[in-house]
Enzyme design. Structure first.
Site, short mmCIF file in Angstrom:
data_model
loop_
_atom_site.label_atom_id
_atom_site.label_comp_id
_atom_site.label_asym_id
_atom_site.label_seq_id
_atom_site.Cartn_x
_atom_site.Cartn_y
_atom_site.Cartn_z
N SER A 64 0.86 -1.18 0.00
CA SER A 64 0.00 0.00 0.00
C SER A 64 0.90 1.23 0.00
O SER A 64 2.01 1.19 -0.53
CB SER A 64 -0.94 -0.02 1.21
OG SER A 64 -1.85 1.05 1.16
N TYR B 58 -4.86 6.95 -6.98
CA TYR B 58 -3.75 6.24 -6.33
C TYR B 58 -4.07 5.98 -4.86
O TYR B 58 -3.86 4.87 -4.35
CB TYR B 58 -2.48 7.07 -6.46
CG TYR B 58 -1.23 6.40 -5.98
CD1 TYR B 58 -0.70 5.30 -6.64
CD2 TYR B 58 -0.55 6.88 -4.86
CE1 TYR B 58 0.48 4.69 -6.21
CE2 TYR B 58 0.62 6.28 -4.43
CZ TYR B 58 1.13 5.19 -5.09
OH TYR B 58 2.28 4.58 -4.65
#
Length: 332
Positions: free
Chosen positions: A156, A171
């Site tokens: 992540s 994103y």
């Protein structure tokens, strides 16, 4: 003896940045590595098979074992093929490191649908697709009585979990989704001996972050670089190794600091028996402690820019949005 001796590991996005450092580190720890990278640009366009091949050559030159795969994680059959590459080349698959990502940054009001979809296809769908094909293989092996440790290490980012960065709607959404997917996958795949965790790099110097203020500066030679993407590699290797007991965890990595993320957790609350009125909520909610996204962003930038006031921060956001806007488009 390395910590990953005998482990076959598939690493996506392993041609550059964090993925490359992970591939080199894993191989040095004894893993047989599938280096996946289609060699695309930051925005996902183009392609260069030499990017993955170069990392494989570097690993083999050091005495390690690796093969290249250039499929896209966003391609459903491509995700299956990269898992098959591990099985055909090394006979098994013990761990997957989902690292592939792209960026197409614009302000939300200007962000095209196809750009949002493209980022989510790589970051979120790609993480799911590769994990899904690996999970099917592991389920078959488990049902056949082969009970060994398997692992998934997702990737992540602070953008999406901790640092709200303007122009990164797609994103950030993808990274937050990966963290949520990690916890669900950990609960589902544990029955097959699979642990699922996630690393969340913060302020790592890669081609995606070099334009962020303060990220381009490197320390003098020989001094520890807290922004070096290599800082993530040993954390990912630990999570991928058979000695790790963790599952369902998201670990932030910033230089030499590793922190456990608690995810979305309940904070202060108000309560009444029955339905609230709007007027009552207006009076009571103002007393709840809340996190201000401006404060979070200012805190994230403190290391690079020093203390940033709210007015200065808004000026930076406006400038960033104007810079990212399509030519001739006004953002205000």
């Amino acid at each position: 003896m390395g910590s990953l001796d005998g482990r076959v590991v598939l690493i996506t996005g392993a041609g550059r940045g964090i993925g490359r450092e992970e591939a080199l580190f894993f191989a040095a720890e004894g893993a047989q590595v599938v280096v996946n990278d289609p060699g695309v640009a930051i925005d996902g366009t183009g392609g260069d098979a030499g990017v993955a091949a170069e990392v494989v050559e570097e690993i083999t030159a050091r005495g390690g074992q690796a093969v290249a795969n250039t499929d896209s994680v966003a391609d459903w059959d491509g995700a299956r093929r990269m898992v098959e590459t591990a099985l055909e080349s090394f006979g098994d698959l013990h761990a997957v490191v989902n690292n592939a990502t792209i960026e197409r940054n614009q302000g939300l009001a200007d962000l095209p649908e196809e750009d949002f979809d493209a980022v989510l296809a790589v970051k979120l769908k790609g993480t799911f697709a590769v994990t899904r094909w690996a999970a099917r293989h592991w389920r078959e092996r488990h049902r056949a009585g082969i009970r060994i440790d398997r692992a998934v290490v997702n990737t992540s980012s602070g953008s999406g979990l901790l640092n709200p960065l303007p122009t990164q709607a797609s994103y950030a959404a993808g990274n937050a989704g990966v963290a949520a997917l990690t916890t669900v996958a950990a609960l589902e795949l544990g029955r097959y001996g699979v642990r699922v965790n996630c690393v969340s790099p913060s302020m790592a110097r890669t081609r995606l972050t070099r334009t962020v203020p303060g990220m381009g500066q490197e320390p003098p030679a020989g001094r520890f670089d807290p922004l070096d993407p290599a800082a993530c590699a040993p954390v990912a290797a630990y999570l991928a190794g058979p000695a790790c007991p963790l599952t369902g965890q998201v670990l932030s990595v910033r230089g030499g600091t590793v922190a456990v993320n608690q995810g979305w957790s309940l904070g202060g609350h108000i309560h009444r028996d029955g339905l609230w009125s709007v007027e009552e909520l207006a009076e009571q909610v103002r007393e709840l402690p809340v996190d201000d996204p401006y404060d979070k962003l200012a805190q994230a930038l403190t290391g690079a820019l020093g203390t940033v006031g709210r007015d200065r921060l808004q000026e930076m956001i406006d400038a960033l949005l104007d810079q990212a806007a399509p030519s001739g488009t006004a953002t205000a």
